[in-house]
Design a protein around this motif. Structure first.
Motif, PDB file in Angstrom:
ATOM      1  N   UNK A  63       3.884  -3.907  -1.804  1.00  0.00           N
ATOM      2  CA  UNK A  63       2.858  -4.375  -2.744  1.00  0.00           C
ATOM      3  C   UNK A  63       2.632  -5.882  -2.710  1.00  0.00           C
ATOM      4  N   UNK A  64       3.570  -6.636  -2.134  1.00  0.00           N
ATOM      5  CA  UNK A  64       3.417  -8.088  -2.075  1.00  0.00           C
ATOM      6  C   UNK A  64       2.482  -8.524  -0.951  1.00  0.00           C
ATOM      7  N   UNK A  65       2.231  -7.621  -0.014  1.00  0.00           N
ATOM      8  CA  UNK A  65       1.361  -7.949   1.113  1.00  0.00           C
ATOM      9  C   UNK A  65      -0.078  -7.514   0.814  1.00  0.00           C
ATOM     10  N   UNK A  66      -1.045  -8.134   1.492  1.00  0.00           N
ATOM     11  CA  UNK A  66      -2.432  -7.677   1.327  1.00  0.00           C
ATOM     12  C   UNK A  66      -2.557  -6.197   1.674  1.00  0.00           C
ATOM     13  N   UNK A  67      -3.238  -5.472   0.816  1.00  0.00           N
ATOM     14  CA  UNK A  67      -3.482  -4.043   1.036  1.00  0.00           C
ATOM     15  C   UNK A  67      -2.178  -3.247   1.155  1.00  0.00           C
ATOM     16  N   UNK A  68      -1.147  -3.757   0.482  1.00  0.00           N
ATOM     17  CA  UNK A  68       0.176  -3.110   0.487  1.00  0.00           C
ATOM     18  C   UNK A  68       0.760  -3.002   1.897  1.00  0.00           C
ATOM     19  N   UNK A  69       0.250  -3.815   2.799  1.00  0.00           N
ATOM     20  CA  UNK A  69       0.768  -3.818   4.162  1.00  0.00           C
ATOM     21  C   UNK A  69       0.056  -2.880   5.114  1.00  0.00           C
ATOM     22  N   UNK A  70      -0.908  -2.119   4.625  1.00  0.00           N
ATOM     23  CA  UNK A  70      -1.632  -1.181   5.490  1.00  0.00           C
ATOM     24  C   UNK A  70      -2.712  -1.916   6.272  1.00  0.00           C
ATOM     25  N   UNK A  71      -2.856  -1.576   7.542  1.00  0.00           N
ATOM     26  CA  UNK A  71      -3.766  -2.276   8.440  1.00  0.00           C
ATOM     27  C   UNK A  71      -5.180  -1.706   8.426  1.00  0.00           C
ATOM     28  N   UNK A  72      -5.339  -0.504   7.880  1.00  0.00           N
ATOM     29  CA  UNK A  72      -6.650   0.141   7.797  1.00  0.00           C
ATOM     30  C   UNK A  72      -6.565   1.237   6.747  1.00  0.00           C
ATOM     31  N   UNK A  73      -7.728   1.803   6.396  1.00  0.00           N
ATOM     32  CA  UNK A  73      -7.698   2.912   5.439  1.00  0.00           C
ATOM     33  C   UNK A  73      -6.948   4.100   6.028  1.00  0.00           C
ATOM     34  N   UNK A  74      -7.133   4.353   7.319  1.00  0.00           N
ATOM     35  CA  UNK A  74      -6.425   5.482   7.928  1.00  0.00           C
ATOM     36  C   UNK A  74      -4.927   5.232   7.995  1.00  0.00           C
ATOM     37  N   UNK A  75      -4.529   3.990   8.183  1.00  0.00           N
ATOM     38  CA  UNK A  75      -3.106   3.649   8.163  1.00  0.00           C
ATOM     39  C   UNK A  75      -2.509   4.015   6.803  1.00  0.00           C
ATOM     40  N   UNK A  76      -3.258   3.763   5.751  1.00  0.00           N
ATOM     41  CA  UNK A  76      -2.848   4.178   4.410  1.00  0.00           C
ATOM     42  C   UNK A  76      -2.831   5.700   4.296  1.00  0.00           C
ATOM     43  N   UNK A  77      -3.830   6.349   4.861  1.00  0.00           N
ATOM     44  CA  UNK A  77      -3.963   7.800   4.727  1.00  0.00           C
ATOM     45  C   UNK A  77      -2.803   8.545   5.384  1.00  0.00           C
TER      46      UNK A  77
END
Length: 301
Positions: A63-77
Motif C-alpha cells: 500500500x505504500x507504493x503507487x497503485x499498491x505496487x501493481x504495474x497494470x490493471x491486469x497485474x492487479x487482476x
C-alpha cells in the motif's frame, strides 16, 4: 445456413481482435489510473474494499507504493495470495481433491453424455463439445462434471486438484457474449448460461493423469465468460504437478471452470452445505481446500 455461420465466425473474429486490443491496454501502465483509493471509483476505495475485505492481509501488495505496487490493471487482476493464506488441505492424501479455483458451486452432474442438447434451457453437458472432440473425451462418457463460478473480485489463478502428470493441454477459441437463446433474464452477463458456455466459449483444457490410480485421468477446464478470451496455461505436457500447484490463470474478467472425472471414479463433493446454482447468497469455497473425496474401491487399502 452456411452464410450465417460464416458471418458469425467473422463477427466473432472481430470481437476477438477488439478484445485483444483492450487486453493490451489493461496490461499497460496506463490502466493503473483506476488502482487508487478513491472511495467510489478506485479499486482500493471504500466500495471496492467492501467486496474484497482483508485485501492487504491476504494478497501480495504494498500500500505504500503507487497503485499498491501493481504495474497494470491486469497485474492487479491476477494478483497472488500471500504465502500461507490458502494452504493445500490434506496435501499427502491422494484421495482428497483440492478446489482448483476460488469459486462458488454452479452445477454438479453425473452420468454425463457423449453429446447432448447443451443449448436448451437445462443446459446438459456435452463432453465431445466441451473437450473439443478430442479422442480422450471418450474416457469420460458417463462421468462426473463439477462446475463453479469465479466473480470479478475473486482470485483468478487455477491450481491443480490432484498430484499427477500433465498429459495434454489445449487452448480453444470460442464465442463472446453468448448465452442460451431461451434465457431472457441474464442481461448483465451470461451467469445463468455457464453450463452452455462450457461447449462454446474460449477455454483451456488440461488433462492430468493423477498419481492416484483410483482417479486416473481427469480434466480441468477453464472457461472465459462474456469478453474473457484469455485462458493462460502455465504448465506444459510432461510436467509433474503436486496438488495445489498453479496451472494457469484467467485475465480481464469473471469466469467459470469445470472438473471432469471418469465414470469409474466415485466422487463425494463437499460444497459446504450449498446447493449449486446462481443464487447471490452462494459463497466461494477457498482455492486449494478440500472440494471432494474419492471413494476407495471395495477391497482397497
Amino acid at each position: 445456413m452456411m452464410t450465417f455461420v460464416k458471418y458469425a465466425v467473422r463477427v466473432n473474429k472481430l470481437f476477438k481482435d477488439i478484445l485483444n486490443y483492450w487486453g493490451k491496454y489493461l496490461s499497460s501502465p496506463e490502466s493503473t489510473y483506476v488502482l487508487t483509493d478513491d472511495p467510489r471509483s478506485g479499486w482500493f476505495g471504500t466500495d471496492a474494499m467492501e467486496a474484497m475485505p482483508n485485501f492487504v492481509k491476504e494478497f501480495e501488495c504494498d500500500p505504500k507504493k503507487p497503485h499498491y505496487g501493481y504495474k497494470s490493471w491486469d497485474d492487479f487482476f491476477v494478483r497472488k495470495y500471500r504465502p500461507g493464506i490458502r494452504p493445500v488441505e490434506a496435501p499427502d492424501d491422494d484421495y482428497v481433491i483440492a478446489n482448483a479455483c476460488e469459486s462458488a458451486p454452479f452445477k454438479l452432474a453425473r452420468e454425463v453424455c457423449k453429446r447432448d442438447w447443451f443449448w436448451i434451457k437445462n443446459q446438459q453437458y456435452s463432453l465431445d463439445h466441451m473437450l473439443n472432440n478430442h479422442d480422450l473425451a471418450a474416457k469420460f462418457y458417463g462421468g462426473t462434471v463439477y462446475q463453479a463460478f469465479l466473480s470479478a473480485t475473486s482470485y483468478h489463478r487455477w491450481h491443480s486438484p490432484v498430484s499427477g502428470l500433465i498429459l495434454k493441454t489445449e487452448v480453444v477459441d470460442g464465442s463472446y457474449y453468448s448465452q442460451t437463446y431461451n434465457i431472457q433474464t441474464d442481461a448483465a452477463s451470461p451467469n445463468e448460461s455457464q453450463a452452455y458456455l462450457c461447449q462454446v466459449a474460449a477455454r483451456g483444457i488440461i488433462y492430468i493423469l493423477a498419481d492416484n490410480p483410483d482417479i486416473g485421468l481427469m480434466v480441468f477446464v477453464s472457461i472465459g465468460m462474456s469478453e474473457v478470451s484469455t485462458n493462460e496455461i502455465t504448465v506444459k505436457t510432461g510436467d509433474h504437478v503436486k496438488k495445489g500447484d498453479e496451472l494457469g490463470m484467467f485475465h480481464f474478467g469473471g469466469s467459470t471452470h469445470c472438473l471432469v472425472f471418469q465414470p469409474h471414479v466415485h466422487v463425494d463433493f463437499d460444497l459446504r452445505g450449498q446447493t449449486p446454482g446462481t443464487d447471490e447468497k452462494l459463497f466461494n469455497i477457498p482455492v486449494r481446500s478440500k472440494i471432494a473425496v474419492v471413494k476407495k474401491p471395495k477391497g482397497g487399502k
